[in-house]
Design a protein around this motif. Structure first.
Motif, mmCIF file in Angstrom:
data_model
loop_
_atom_site.group_PDB
_atom_site.id
_atom_site.type_symbol
_atom_site.label_atom_id
_atom_site.label_comp_id
_atom_site.label_asym_id
_atom_site.label_seq_id
_atom_site.Cartn_x
_atom_site.Cartn_y
_atom_site.Cartn_z
ATOM 1 N N SER A 371 -4.794 5.998 9.629
ATOM 2 C CA SER A 371 -5.897 5.231 9.036
ATOM 3 C C SER A 371 -5.879 5.333 7.517
ATOM 4 C CB SER A 371 -7.229 5.740 9.585
ATOM 5 O OG SER A 371 -7.256 5.645 10.998
ATOM 6 N N LEU A 372 -5.688 6.546 6.997
ATOM 7 C CA LEU A 372 -5.662 6.731 5.551
ATOM 8 C C LEU A 372 -4.416 6.106 4.921
ATOM 9 C CD1 LEU A 372 -7.170 7.992 3.174
ATOM 10 C CD2 LEU A 372 -5.855 10.093 3.540
ATOM 11 N N ALA A 373 -3.355 5.950 5.715
ATOM 12 C CA ALA A 373 -2.126 5.352 5.187
ATOM 13 C C ALA A 373 -2.360 3.924 4.698
ATOM 14 C CB ALA A 373 -1.041 5.366 6.261
ATOM 15 N N CYS A 374 -3.350 3.223 5.272
ATOM 16 C CA CYS A 374 -3.655 1.858 4.806
ATOM 17 C C CYS A 374 -4.052 1.871 3.334
ATOM 18 C CB CYS A 374 -4.789 1.264 5.650
ATOM 19 S SG CYS A 374 -4.399 1.074 7.406
ATOM 20 N N LEU A 375 -4.886 2.834 2.939
ATOM 21 C CA LEU A 375 -5.325 2.918 1.539
ATOM 22 C C LEU A 375 -4.191 3.370 0.634
ATOM 23 C CD1 LEU A 375 -7.777 2.652 -0.351
ATOM 24 C CD2 LEU A 375 -8.256 5.073 0.073
ATOM 25 N N MET A 429 2.143 16.050 10.157
ATOM 26 C CA MET A 429 1.469 14.781 10.425
ATOM 27 C C MET A 429 0.999 14.091 9.149
ATOM 28 S SD MET A 429 1.917 14.466 13.548
ATOM 29 C CE MET A 429 1.025 12.930 13.710
ATOM 30 N N TRP A 430 0.817 14.839 8.079
ATOM 31 C CA TRP A 430 0.378 14.246 6.808
ATOM 32 C C TRP A 430 1.515 14.180 5.792
ATOM 33 C CZ3 TRP A 430 -4.414 12.152 6.058
ATOM 34 C CH2 TRP A 430 -5.370 12.424 7.035
ATOM 35 N N LEU A 431 2.767 14.389 6.246
ATOM 36 C CA LEU A 431 3.897 14.411 5.314
ATOM 37 C C LEU A 431 4.052 13.089 4.585
ATOM 38 C CD1 LEU A 431 6.382 15.913 4.206
ATOM 39 C CD2 LEU A 431 7.683 15.028 6.158
ATOM 40 N N ALA A 432 3.981 11.971 5.305
ATOM 41 C CA ALA A 432 4.155 10.652 4.672
ATOM 42 C C ALA A 432 3.067 10.394 3.633
ATOM 43 C CB ALA A 432 4.142 9.556 5.739
ATOM 44 N N VAL A 433 1.830 10.732 3.968
ATOM 45 C CA VAL A 433 0.726 10.517 3.031
ATOM 46 C C VAL A 433 0.874 11.418 1.813
ATOM 47 C CG1 VAL A 433 -1.777 10.654 2.761
ATOM 48 C CG2 VAL A 433 -0.805 9.762 4.876
ATOM 49 N N ILE A 434 1.238 12.682 2.038
ATOM 50 C CA ILE A 434 1.389 13.643 0.932
ATOM 51 C C ILE A 434 2.478 13.188 -0.037
ATOM 52 C CG2 ILE A 434 2.080 16.008 0.379
ATOM 53 C CD1 ILE A 434 0.750 16.878 3.005
ATOM 54 N N VAL A 435 3.585 12.670 0.494
ATOM 55 C CA VAL A 435 4.694 12.245 -0.359
ATOM 56 C C VAL A 435 4.370 10.948 -1.101
ATOM 57 C CG1 VAL A 435 7.089 11.422 -0.324
ATOM 58 C CG2 VAL A 435 6.439 13.410 1.031
ATOM 59 N N LEU A 436 3.672 10.019 -0.446
ATOM 60 C CA LEU A 436 3.443 8.704 -1.038
ATOM 61 C C LEU A 436 2.240 8.654 -1.984
ATOM 62 C CD1 LEU A 436 4.211 6.337 1.967
ATOM 63 C CD2 LEU A 436 5.657 6.892 0.020
ATOM 64 N N ILE A 437 1.321 9.602 -1.889
ATOM 65 C CA ILE A 437 0.183 9.614 -2.819
ATOM 66 C C ILE A 437 0.646 9.741 -4.270
ATOM 67 C CG2 ILE A 437 -1.736 11.054 -3.605
ATOM 68 C CD1 ILE A 437 -2.656 11.302 -0.762
ATOM 69 N N PRO A 438 1.549 10.701 -4.623
ATOM 70 C CA PRO A 438 2.031 10.738 -6.013
ATOM 71 C C PRO A 438 2.749 9.460 -6.434
ATOM 72 C CG PRO A 438 2.563 12.778 -4.871
ATOM 73 C CD PRO A 438 2.073 11.818 -3.842
ATOM 74 N N VAL A 439 3.458 8.830 -5.484
ATOM 75 C CA VAL A 439 4.140 7.568 -5.805
ATOM 76 C C VAL A 439 3.112 6.498 -6.155
ATOM 77 C CG1 VAL A 439 5.661 5.766 -4.924
ATOM 78 C CG2 VAL A 439 6.091 8.149 -4.327
ATOM 79 N N GLY A 440 2.028 6.424 -5.387
ATOM 80 C CA GLY A 440 0.976 5.454 -5.680
ATOM 81 C C GLY A 440 0.311 5.708 -7.020
ATOM 82 N N ILE A 441 0.055 6.981 -7.330
ATOM 83 C CA ILE A 441 -0.551 7.323 -8.627
ATOM 84 C C ILE A 441 0.379 6.943 -9.774
ATOM 85 C CG2 ILE A 441 -1.349 9.247 -10.058
ATOM 86 C CD1 ILE A 441 -2.273 10.627 -7.483
ATOM 87 N N PHE A 442 1.677 7.228 -9.608
ATOM 88 C CA PHE A 442 2.660 6.912 -10.653
ATOM 89 C C PHE A 442 2.745 5.395 -10.883
ATOM 90 C CE2 PHE A 442 7.085 5.659 -11.557
ATOM 91 C CZ PHE A 442 7.235 6.230 -12.811
ATOM 92 N N LEU A 443 2.820 4.617 -9.782
ATOM 93 C CA LEU A 443 2.920 3.167 -9.924
ATOM 94 C C LEU A 443 1.646 2.568 -10.508
ATOM 95 C CD1 LEU A 443 4.737 2.221 -6.583
ATOM 96 C CD2 LEU A 443 5.706 2.261 -8.885
#
Length: 481
Positions: A371-375, A429-443
Protein backbone atom coordinates in the motif's frame (compact mmCIF):
# COMPACT_ATOMS: atom_id res chain seq x y z
CA UNK A 1 -12.13 25.08 -3.12
CA UNK A 2 -10.14 23.32 -5.82
CA UNK A 3 -8.11 25.83 -7.78
CA UNK A 4 -7.73 25.80 -11.54
CA UNK A 5 -4.13 24.64 -11.23
CA UNK A 6 -5.24 21.65 -9.17
CA UNK A 7 -7.94 20.84 -11.72
CA UNK A 8 -5.34 21.01 -14.48
CA UNK A 9 -3.00 18.47 -12.86
CA UNK A 10 -5.85 16.16 -11.80
CA UNK A 11 -7.35 16.16 -15.29
CA UNK A 12 -3.93 15.50 -16.83
CA UNK A 13 -3.33 12.60 -14.39
CA UNK A 14 -6.63 10.70 -14.42
CA UNK A 15 -6.59 9.78 -18.13
CA UNK A 16 -3.11 8.17 -18.16
CA UNK A 17 -3.77 6.57 -14.75
CA UNK A 18 -6.97 4.80 -15.81
CA UNK A 19 -5.40 3.68 -19.11
CA UNK A 20 -2.20 2.35 -17.54
CA UNK A 21 -4.08 0.71 -14.65
CA UNK A 22 -6.32 -1.36 -16.91
CA UNK A 23 -3.42 -2.18 -19.26
CA UNK A 24 -1.22 -3.31 -16.37
CA UNK A 25 -4.11 -5.24 -14.82
CA UNK A 26 -4.87 -6.98 -18.13
CA UNK A 27 -1.20 -7.90 -18.70
CA UNK A 28 -0.86 -9.34 -15.19
CA UNK A 29 -4.09 -11.33 -15.53
CA UNK A 30 -2.97 -12.79 -18.87
CA UNK A 31 0.42 -13.65 -17.39
CA UNK A 32 -1.31 -15.34 -14.48
CA UNK A 33 -3.63 -17.21 -16.87
CA UNK A 34 -0.63 -18.48 -18.85
CA UNK A 35 0.80 -19.80 -15.58
CA UNK A 36 -2.22 -22.04 -15.03
CA UNK A 37 -3.06 -22.79 -18.68
CA UNK A 38 -1.95 -26.43 -18.42
CA UNK A 39 -4.50 -27.06 -15.66
CA UNK A 40 -7.33 -25.43 -17.63
CA UNK A 41 -6.92 -26.92 -21.10
CA UNK A 42 -8.84 -30.08 -21.89
CA UNK A 43 -11.07 -29.99 -18.81
CA UNK A 44 -14.24 -28.94 -20.66
CA UNK A 45 -14.78 -25.92 -18.39
CA UNK A 46 -17.73 -23.66 -19.10
CA UNK A 47 -17.41 -19.90 -19.54
CA UNK A 48 -18.87 -19.20 -16.08
CA UNK A 49 -16.17 -21.29 -14.37
CA UNK A 50 -13.39 -19.70 -16.44
CA UNK A 51 -14.86 -16.26 -15.70
CA UNK A 52 -14.85 -16.97 -11.95
CA UNK A 53 -11.26 -18.20 -12.18
CA UNK A 54 -10.11 -15.02 -13.93
CA UNK A 55 -12.15 -12.82 -11.59
CA UNK A 56 -10.67 -14.27 -8.40
CA UNK A 57 -7.16 -14.44 -9.89
CA UNK A 58 -7.42 -10.83 -11.09
CA UNK A 59 -8.58 -9.56 -7.70
CA UNK A 60 -5.34 -10.75 -6.11
CA UNK A 61 -3.32 -8.76 -8.70
CA UNK A 62 -4.87 -5.36 -8.02
CA UNK A 63 -2.33 -4.48 -5.33
CA UNK A 64 0.43 -5.06 -7.88
CA UNK A 65 -1.33 -3.19 -10.69
CA UNK A 66 -1.90 -0.06 -8.60
CA UNK A 67 1.79 0.85 -7.94
CA UNK A 68 2.88 0.36 -11.55
CA UNK A 69 -0.12 2.39 -12.79
CA UNK A 70 0.74 5.27 -10.45
CA UNK A 71 4.39 5.15 -11.51
CA UNK A 72 3.73 5.16 -15.26
CA UNK A 73 0.90 7.71 -15.15
CA UNK A 74 2.84 10.15 -12.96
CA UNK A 75 5.85 10.01 -15.30
CA UNK A 76 3.60 10.50 -18.34
CA UNK A 77 1.63 13.35 -16.71
CA UNK A 78 4.63 15.44 -15.70
CA UNK A 79 6.48 14.46 -18.89
CA UNK A 80 3.58 15.75 -21.03
CA UNK A 81 3.39 19.01 -19.03
CA UNK A 82 7.14 19.45 -19.34
CA UNK A 83 7.15 18.72 -23.06
CA UNK A 84 4.43 21.32 -23.70
CA UNK A 85 6.34 23.86 -21.48
CA UNK A 86 3.37 24.16 -19.12
CA UNK A 87 5.60 23.02 -16.27
CA UNK A 88 8.12 25.76 -17.12
CA UNK A 89 5.37 28.38 -17.14
CA UNK A 90 4.07 27.21 -13.76
CA UNK A 91 7.54 27.38 -12.20
CA UNK A 92 8.13 30.80 -13.79
CA UNK A 93 5.00 32.11 -12.07
CA UNK A 94 6.55 31.31 -8.69
CA UNK A 95 4.74 28.04 -7.93
CA UNK A 96 7.08 25.36 -6.60
CA UNK A 97 7.10 21.78 -7.85
CA UNK A 98 5.88 20.44 -4.50
CA UNK A 99 2.92 22.79 -4.56
CA UNK A 100 2.11 21.65 -8.07
CA UNK A 101 2.41 17.99 -6.97
CA UNK A 102 0.20 18.46 -3.89
CA UNK A 103 -3.13 17.40 -5.50
CA UNK A 104 -1.59 14.20 -6.79
CA UNK A 105 -0.02 13.56 -3.38
CA UNK A 106 -3.51 13.47 -1.89
CA UNK A 107 -4.70 11.27 -4.75
CA UNK A 108 -1.77 8.91 -4.13
CA UNK A 109 -2.60 8.78 -0.42
CA UNK A 110 -6.21 7.99 -1.32
CA UNK A 111 -5.06 5.20 -3.64
CA UNK A 112 -2.81 3.89 -0.85
CA UNK A 113 -5.84 3.68 1.42
CA UNK A 114 -7.94 1.98 -1.27
CA UNK A 115 -5.14 -0.52 -1.93
CA UNK A 116 -4.86 -1.31 1.79
CA UNK A 117 -8.62 -1.76 2.22
CA UNK A 118 -8.73 -4.01 -0.83
CA UNK A 119 -5.73 -6.02 0.40
CA UNK A 120 -7.19 -6.32 3.89
CA UNK A 121 -10.79 -7.24 3.07
CA UNK A 122 -11.31 -8.22 -0.58
CA UNK A 123 -8.10 -10.10 -1.38
CA UNK A 124 -8.35 -12.65 1.50
CA UNK A 125 -11.82 -13.60 0.29
CA UNK A 126 -10.64 -13.71 -3.35
CA UNK A 127 -7.64 -15.85 -2.37
CA UNK A 128 -9.90 -18.30 -0.56
CA UNK A 129 -12.29 -18.60 -3.51
CA UNK A 130 -9.43 -18.79 -6.02
CA UNK A 131 -7.57 -21.55 -4.18
CA UNK A 132 -10.76 -23.58 -3.72
CA UNK A 133 -11.75 -23.24 -7.39
CA UNK A 134 -8.20 -23.97 -8.57
CA UNK A 135 -8.11 -27.12 -6.41
CA UNK A 136 -11.33 -28.34 -8.02
CA UNK A 137 -10.08 -27.53 -11.54
CA UNK A 138 -6.67 -29.10 -10.98
CA UNK A 139 -8.10 -32.44 -9.89
CA UNK A 140 -10.96 -32.45 -12.37
CA UNK A 141 -10.61 -35.22 -14.92
CA UNK A 142 -10.30 -34.31 -18.62
CA UNK A 143 -13.49 -33.69 -20.55
CA UNK A 144 -15.02 -36.47 -22.57
CA UNK A 145 -13.00 -36.46 -25.79
CA UNK A 146 -12.59 -39.84 -27.50
CA UNK A 147 -9.77 -39.59 -29.99
CA UNK A 148 -9.17 -42.11 -32.76
CA UNK A 149 -6.65 -44.82 -31.90
CA UNK A 150 -6.12 -43.62 -28.31
CA UNK A 151 -7.32 -45.15 -25.06
CA UNK A 152 -9.54 -42.86 -22.98
CA UNK A 153 -9.07 -43.70 -19.27
CA UNK A 154 -10.70 -40.74 -17.47
CA UNK A 155 -13.77 -42.78 -16.53
CA UNK A 156 -12.77 -44.86 -13.47
CA UNK A 157 -12.55 -48.60 -14.16
CA UNK A 158 -12.70 -48.30 -17.95
CA UNK A 159 -10.33 -47.93 -20.90
CA UNK A 160 -12.09 -47.07 -24.16
CA UNK A 161 -10.51 -47.07 -27.61
CA UNK A 162 -12.22 -46.02 -30.84
CA UNK A 163 -10.55 -46.94 -34.12
CA UNK A 164 -12.43 -44.41 -36.25
CA UNK A 165 -15.11 -41.74 -35.83
CA UNK A 166 -17.40 -40.54 -38.58
CA UNK A 167 -17.77 -36.80 -39.25
CA UNK A 168 -21.10 -36.76 -37.44
CA UNK A 169 -19.25 -37.39 -34.16
CA UNK A 170 -21.63 -40.18 -33.14
CA UNK A 171 -20.91 -43.18 -35.36
CA UNK A 172 -17.82 -45.10 -34.23
CA UNK A 173 -15.93 -48.11 -35.61
CA UNK A 174 -13.49 -50.71 -34.22
CA UNK A 175 -14.50 -50.18 -30.60
CA UNK A 176 -12.56 -51.75 -27.70
CA UNK A 177 -13.70 -51.44 -24.09
CA UNK A 178 -11.71 -52.82 -21.14
CA UNK A 179 -13.50 -52.99 -17.81
CA UNK A 180 -11.73 -53.85 -14.56
CA UNK A 181 -14.12 -54.79 -11.76
CA UNK A 182 -11.41 -56.00 -9.37
CA UNK A 183 -7.78 -57.04 -9.41
CA UNK A 184 -8.53 -60.59 -10.68
CA UNK A 185 -11.27 -60.07 -13.25
CA UNK A 186 -10.92 -58.09 -16.48
CA UNK A 187 -13.89 -57.87 -18.84
CA UNK A 188 -13.63 -56.62 -22.39
CA UNK A 189 -15.91 -55.76 -25.30
CA UNK A 190 -14.89 -55.67 -28.96
CA UNK A 191 -17.38 -54.39 -31.56
CA UNK A 192 -17.25 -53.60 -35.25
CA UNK A 193 -19.20 -50.33 -35.00
CA UNK A 194 -21.72 -48.47 -32.91
CA UNK A 195 -23.29 -45.18 -31.97
CA UNK A 196 -22.44 -43.10 -28.93
CA UNK A 197 -24.41 -40.31 -27.30
CA UNK A 198 -24.85 -38.70 -23.91
CA UNK A 199 -28.05 -38.87 -21.92
CA UNK A 200 -30.38 -35.89 -21.73
CA UNK A 201 -29.21 -35.04 -18.20
CA UNK A 202 -25.52 -35.32 -19.26
CA UNK A 203 -24.89 -37.89 -16.52
CA UNK A 204 -24.31 -40.98 -18.66
CA UNK A 205 -22.49 -41.89 -21.88
CA UNK A 206 -24.48 -44.43 -23.89
CA UNK A 207 -22.82 -46.81 -26.35
CA UNK A 208 -25.06 -48.82 -28.70
CA UNK A 209 -22.63 -51.40 -30.13
CA UNK A 210 -23.23 -53.75 -33.06
CA UNK A 211 -21.63 -57.00 -34.24
CA UNK A 212 -19.25 -57.66 -31.42
CA UNK A 213 -18.09 -59.98 -28.65
CA UNK A 214 -18.06 -59.59 -24.88
CA UNK A 215 -15.46 -61.48 -22.83
CA UNK A 216 -16.22 -61.82 -19.14
CA UNK A 217 -14.67 -63.48 -16.10
CA UNK A 218 -17.08 -64.50 -13.38
CA UNK A 219 -16.09 -65.61 -9.91
CA UNK A 220 -15.13 -64.63 -6.40
CA UNK A 221 -12.62 -61.86 -6.08
CA UNK A 222 -10.90 -63.76 -3.26
CA UNK A 223 -10.58 -66.96 -5.27
CA UNK A 224 -8.36 -67.51 -8.32
CA UNK A 225 -10.84 -70.02 -9.78
CA UNK A 226 -12.97 -68.04 -12.23
CA UNK A 227 -15.42 -68.83 -15.01
CA UNK A 228 -14.69 -67.48 -18.48
CA UNK A 229 -17.69 -66.42 -20.58
CA UNK A 230 -17.64 -65.45 -24.26
CA UNK A 231 -20.80 -63.81 -25.64
CA UNK A 232 -21.37 -62.66 -29.21
CA UNK A 233 -24.00 -60.04 -29.94
CA UNK A 234 -25.60 -58.17 -32.80
CA UNK A 235 -26.52 -55.21 -30.61
CA UNK A 236 -25.32 -54.36 -27.12
CA UNK A 237 -25.98 -51.28 -25.02
CA UNK A 238 -23.41 -50.04 -22.50
CA UNK A 239 -23.78 -47.09 -20.09
CA UNK A 240 -20.89 -45.18 -18.49
CA UNK A 241 -21.34 -42.96 -15.45
CA UNK A 242 -19.92 -39.49 -16.19
CA UNK A 243 -20.23 -38.12 -12.65
CA UNK A 244 -16.47 -38.62 -12.17
CA UNK A 245 -15.84 -36.02 -14.89
CA UNK A 246 -17.84 -33.30 -13.13
CA UNK A 247 -16.20 -30.40 -11.32
CA UNK A 248 -15.95 -30.99 -7.57
CA UNK A 249 -17.53 -28.55 -5.14
CA UNK A 250 -14.92 -28.36 -2.39
CA UNK A 251 -15.80 -26.50 0.80
CA UNK A 252 -13.97 -23.21 1.45
CA UNK A 253 -13.24 -24.25 5.04
CA UNK A 254 -10.40 -26.54 3.90
CA UNK A 255 -8.16 -23.57 3.02
CA UNK A 256 -9.35 -20.97 5.52
CA UNK A 257 -6.29 -21.44 7.78
CA UNK A 258 -3.87 -20.13 5.14
CA UNK A 259 -2.25 -16.81 6.11
CA UNK A 260 -3.25 -15.28 2.74
CA UNK A 261 -6.91 -15.75 3.64
CA UNK A 262 -6.78 -13.49 6.72
CA UNK A 263 -7.21 -9.80 7.38
CA UNK A 264 -5.00 -7.64 9.61
CA UNK A 265 -7.29 -8.19 12.60
CA UNK A 266 -7.28 -11.95 12.12
CA UNK A 267 -3.51 -11.99 11.62
CA UNK A 268 -2.98 -10.03 14.85
CA UNK A 269 -5.13 -12.53 16.74
CA UNK A 270 -3.33 -15.54 15.25
CA UNK A 271 0.13 -14.04 15.86
CA UNK A 272 -0.66 -13.36 19.53
CA UNK A 273 -2.17 -16.83 19.96
CA UNK A 274 0.86 -18.57 18.43
CA UNK A 275 3.27 -16.55 20.60
CA UNK A 276 1.33 -17.47 23.75
CA UNK A 277 1.21 -21.09 22.66
CA UNK A 278 4.99 -21.15 22.13
CA UNK A 279 5.52 -19.74 25.63
CA UNK A 280 3.23 -22.44 27.05
CA UNK A 281 5.15 -25.19 25.20
CA UNK A 282 8.52 -23.90 26.49
CA UNK A 283 7.19 -23.72 30.06
CA UNK A 284 5.75 -27.23 29.86
CA UNK A 285 8.98 -28.56 28.35
CA UNK A 286 10.95 -27.07 31.24
CA UNK A 287 8.57 -28.75 33.74
CA UNK A 288 8.90 -32.12 32.02
CA UNK A 289 12.69 -31.98 32.09
CA UNK A 290 12.73 -30.83 35.73
CA UNK A 291 10.55 -33.77 36.74
CA UNK A 292 13.05 -36.20 35.20
CA UNK A 293 16.26 -34.48 36.40
CA UNK A 294 15.89 -34.48 40.17
CA UNK A 295 18.94 -32.29 40.78
CA UNK A 296 17.71 -29.48 38.46
CA UNK A 297 15.37 -27.79 41.02
CA UNK A 298 18.16 -27.70 43.63
CA UNK A 299 19.54 -24.19 44.13
CA UNK A 300 23.21 -23.47 43.41
CA UNK A 301 23.80 -22.41 47.01
CA UNK A 302 22.90 -25.93 48.16
CA UNK A 303 25.59 -27.47 45.99
CA UNK A 304 28.23 -25.20 47.52
CA UNK A 305 27.45 -26.54 51.01
CA UNK A 306 28.16 -30.14 50.03
CA UNK A 307 31.71 -31.10 51.15
CA UNK A 308 34.21 -32.00 48.46
CA UNK A 309 34.87 -35.76 48.45
CA UNK A 310 38.35 -36.77 49.58
CA UNK A 311 38.47 -39.85 47.35
CA UNK A 312 39.42 -39.04 43.76
CA UNK A 313 37.90 -41.25 41.08
CA UNK A 314 38.92 -41.53 37.46
CA UNK A 315 35.44 -42.60 36.35
CA UNK A 316 31.99 -41.98 37.69
CA UNK A 317 31.21 -45.70 37.36
CA UNK A 318 33.80 -46.50 40.07
CA UNK A 319 31.54 -44.78 42.64
CA UNK A 320 28.64 -47.12 41.86
CA UNK A 321 28.51 -50.51 43.60
CA UNK A 322 28.53 -53.50 41.28
CA UNK A 323 25.13 -54.63 42.51
CA UNK A 324 23.55 -51.31 41.47
CA UNK A 325 25.29 -50.66 38.16
CA UNK A 326 22.67 -52.41 36.03
CA UNK A 327 19.84 -50.59 37.80
CA UNK A 328 21.59 -47.22 37.50
CA UNK A 329 22.40 -47.72 33.80
CA UNK A 330 18.85 -48.78 32.92
CA UNK A 331 17.36 -45.90 34.88
CA UNK A 332 19.75 -43.45 33.23
CA UNK A 333 19.01 -44.73 29.72
CA UNK A 334 15.25 -44.57 30.35
CA UNK A 335 15.50 -41.00 31.67
CA UNK A 336 17.72 -39.94 28.76
CA UNK A 337 15.30 -41.41 26.20
CA UNK A 338 12.33 -39.73 27.86
CA UNK A 339 14.11 -36.37 27.84
CA UNK A 340 15.17 -36.85 24.20
CA UNK A 341 11.64 -37.72 23.09
CA UNK A 342 10.20 -34.78 25.00
CA UNK A 343 12.72 -32.36 23.48
CA UNK A 344 12.18 -33.69 19.94
CA UNK A 345 8.40 -33.45 20.22
CA UNK A 346 8.54 -29.92 21.67
CA UNK A 347 11.13 -28.79 19.09
CA UNK A 348 9.01 -30.13 16.23
CA UNK A 349 5.92 -28.38 17.55
CA UNK A 350 7.81 -25.12 18.10
CA UNK A 351 9.24 -25.22 14.57
CA UNK A 352 5.77 -25.74 13.13
CA UNK A 353 4.46 -22.77 15.10
CA UNK A 354 7.44 -20.62 14.12
CA UNK A 355 6.79 -21.39 10.44
CA UNK A 356 3.13 -20.39 10.84
CA UNK A 357 4.13 -17.28 12.77
CA UNK A 358 6.62 -16.31 10.05
CA UNK A 359 4.03 -16.73 7.27
CA UNK A 360 1.43 -14.68 9.18
CA UNK A 361 3.92 -11.92 9.97
CA UNK A 362 5.08 -11.75 6.34
CA UNK A 363 1.48 -11.44 5.16
CA UNK A 364 0.84 -8.73 7.77
CA UNK A 365 3.74 -6.64 6.48
CA UNK A 366 2.85 -7.32 2.84
CA UNK A 367 -0.54 -5.58 3.16
CA UNK A 368 1.11 -2.41 4.47
CA UNK A 369 4.26 -2.35 2.32
CA UNK A 370 2.42 -2.76 -1.00
CA UNK A 371 0.00 0.00 0.00
CA UNK A 372 2.77 2.44 0.91
CA UNK A 373 4.62 1.55 -2.30
CA UNK A 374 1.98 3.52 -4.24
CA UNK A 375 3.12 6.76 -2.56
CA UNK A 376 6.83 5.92 -2.87
CA UNK A 377 6.56 5.19 -6.59
CA UNK A 378 4.63 8.43 -7.11
CA UNK A 379 7.55 10.40 -5.63
CA UNK A 380 9.78 8.62 -8.13
CA UNK A 381 7.52 9.02 -11.17
CA UNK A 382 6.45 12.66 -10.71
CA UNK A 383 9.94 14.22 -10.41
CA UNK A 384 11.31 11.84 -13.03
CA UNK A 385 8.66 13.01 -15.50
CA UNK A 386 9.44 16.67 -14.80
CA UNK A 387 13.15 15.96 -15.39
CA UNK A 388 12.90 14.07 -18.68
CA UNK A 389 10.11 16.35 -20.06
CA UNK A 390 8.93 13.70 -22.50
CA UNK A 391 5.35 12.46 -22.79
CA UNK A 392 3.69 9.48 -24.44
CA UNK A 393 4.68 5.83 -24.16
CA UNK A 394 8.31 6.17 -25.23
CA UNK A 395 10.97 7.16 -22.71
CA UNK A 396 8.48 7.43 -19.78
CA UNK A 397 7.36 3.83 -20.26
CA UNK A 398 10.95 2.54 -20.46
CA UNK A 399 11.97 4.31 -17.26
CA UNK A 400 8.78 3.22 -15.51
CA UNK A 401 9.40 -0.42 -16.39
CA UNK A 402 12.99 -0.17 -15.14
CA UNK A 403 11.97 1.23 -11.77
CA UNK A 404 9.07 -1.17 -11.42
CA UNK A 405 11.36 -4.13 -12.14
CA UNK A 406 13.72 -2.85 -9.46
CA UNK A 407 10.80 -2.56 -7.05
CA UNK A 408 9.41 -6.00 -7.95
CA UNK A 409 12.80 -7.75 -7.72
CA UNK A 410 13.60 -6.13 -4.37
CA UNK A 411 10.17 -7.16 -3.14
CA UNK A 412 10.66 -10.79 -4.23
CA UNK A 413 14.23 -11.06 -2.91
CA UNK A 414 13.24 -9.41 0.37
CA UNK A 415 10.40 -11.88 0.92
CA UNK A 416 12.68 -14.80 0.01
CA UNK A 417 15.35 -13.63 2.47
CA UNK A 418 12.72 -13.13 5.17
CA UNK A 419 11.31 -16.65 4.71
CA UNK A 420 14.80 -18.19 4.80
CA UNK A 421 15.72 -16.24 7.94
CA UNK A 422 18.62 -14.40 6.25
CA UNK A 423 17.18 -11.02 7.30
CA UNK A 424 14.43 -10.01 9.68
CA UNK A 425 10.85 -10.08 8.42
CA UNK A 426 10.55 -6.30 8.68
CA UNK A 427 13.73 -5.72 6.65
CA UNK A 428 12.79 -8.27 4.01
CA UNK A 429 9.20 -7.12 3.46
CA UNK A 430 10.09 -3.41 3.50
CA UNK A 431 13.33 -3.77 1.50
CA UNK A 432 11.88 -2.30 -1.72
CA UNK A 433 10.36 0.67 0.10
CA UNK A 434 13.54 1.30 2.14
CA UNK A 435 15.71 1.30 -0.99
CA UNK A 436 13.39 3.41 -3.15
CA UNK A 437 12.60 6.14 -0.58
CA UNK A 438 16.10 7.72 -0.91
CA UNK A 439 15.77 7.47 -4.70
CA UNK A 440 12.47 9.37 -4.54
CA UNK A 441 13.96 12.04 -2.28
CA UNK A 442 16.97 12.43 -4.59
CA UNK A 443 14.82 12.73 -7.73
CA UNK A 444 12.44 15.20 -6.04
CA UNK A 445 15.40 17.36 -4.98
CA UNK A 446 16.83 17.29 -8.51
CA UNK A 447 13.46 18.14 -10.05
CA UNK A 448 12.94 21.10 -7.67
CA UNK A 449 16.31 22.54 -8.75
CA UNK A 450 15.73 22.00 -12.50
CA UNK A 451 18.34 19.27 -12.75
CA UNK A 452 19.59 18.15 -16.15
CA UNK A 453 20.03 14.61 -14.88
CA UNK A 454 18.49 12.97 -17.98
CA UNK A 455 19.23 15.70 -20.53
CA UNK A 456 21.50 14.30 -23.27
CA UNK A 457 22.65 17.81 -24.20
CA UNK A 458 24.00 18.24 -20.68
CA UNK A 459 26.07 15.06 -20.95
CA UNK A 460 27.23 16.02 -24.45
CA UNK A 461 28.47 19.43 -23.23
CA UNK A 462 30.11 17.83 -20.19
CA UNK A 463 31.88 15.29 -22.38
CA UNK A 464 32.99 18.04 -24.76
CA UNK A 465 34.48 20.06 -21.87
CA UNK A 466 36.21 16.95 -20.51
CA UNK A 467 37.70 16.17 -23.93
CA UNK A 468 38.99 19.75 -24.27
CA UNK A 469 40.52 19.58 -20.79
CA UNK A 470 42.26 16.30 -21.55
CA UNK A 471 43.68 17.65 -24.83
CA UNK A 472 45.10 20.68 -23.06
CA UNK A 473 46.62 18.52 -20.34
CA UNK A 474 48.26 16.25 -22.90
CA UNK A 475 49.67 19.24 -24.86
CA UNK A 476 51.11 20.76 -21.67
CA UNK A 477 52.81 17.46 -20.78
CA UNK A 478 54.25 17.12 -24.29
CA UNK A 479 55.67 20.67 -24.21
CA UNK A 480 57.37 20.00 -20.88
CA UNK A 481 59.11 16.97 -22.33
Amino acid sequence: MIKKLDKLILKAFMGPFLATFFIAFFVLVMQNLWKYIDDLVGKGLDFITIGKFLWYAGATLLTLSMPIAILISSIMTFGNLGESFELVAIKASGISLLRFMRPLMWVSLLLCGITFLFANYAIPYANLKFKTLYYDIKYKKPALDLKEGTFFTAIPGYAIKVGKKDPDGKTIHKVMIYEQQNSLQDNSIIAENGVMKTSDDKRFLEFTLQNGTRYQERGNAFDTSTEFIRMEFKEYKKLFDLSALDLMNTSDSIFKDDSKMRSIRQLNYIIDSVKNLNSTIITQMDKDISSKLYFKPIADSTWNKIPTPTIKLKKFSEAIPDSLKTLVYNSTMLTANNIKNSLQFSASELESHRSELRDDTIEWHRKLSLSLACLVLFFIGAPLGSIIRKGGFGMPLVLAIVFFLIFHLLNMFGEKFARDGIVSIFTGMWLAVIVLIPVGIFLTYKAMHDSQLLNKEFYYRSFKKLRTFLKRSVNILLKKK
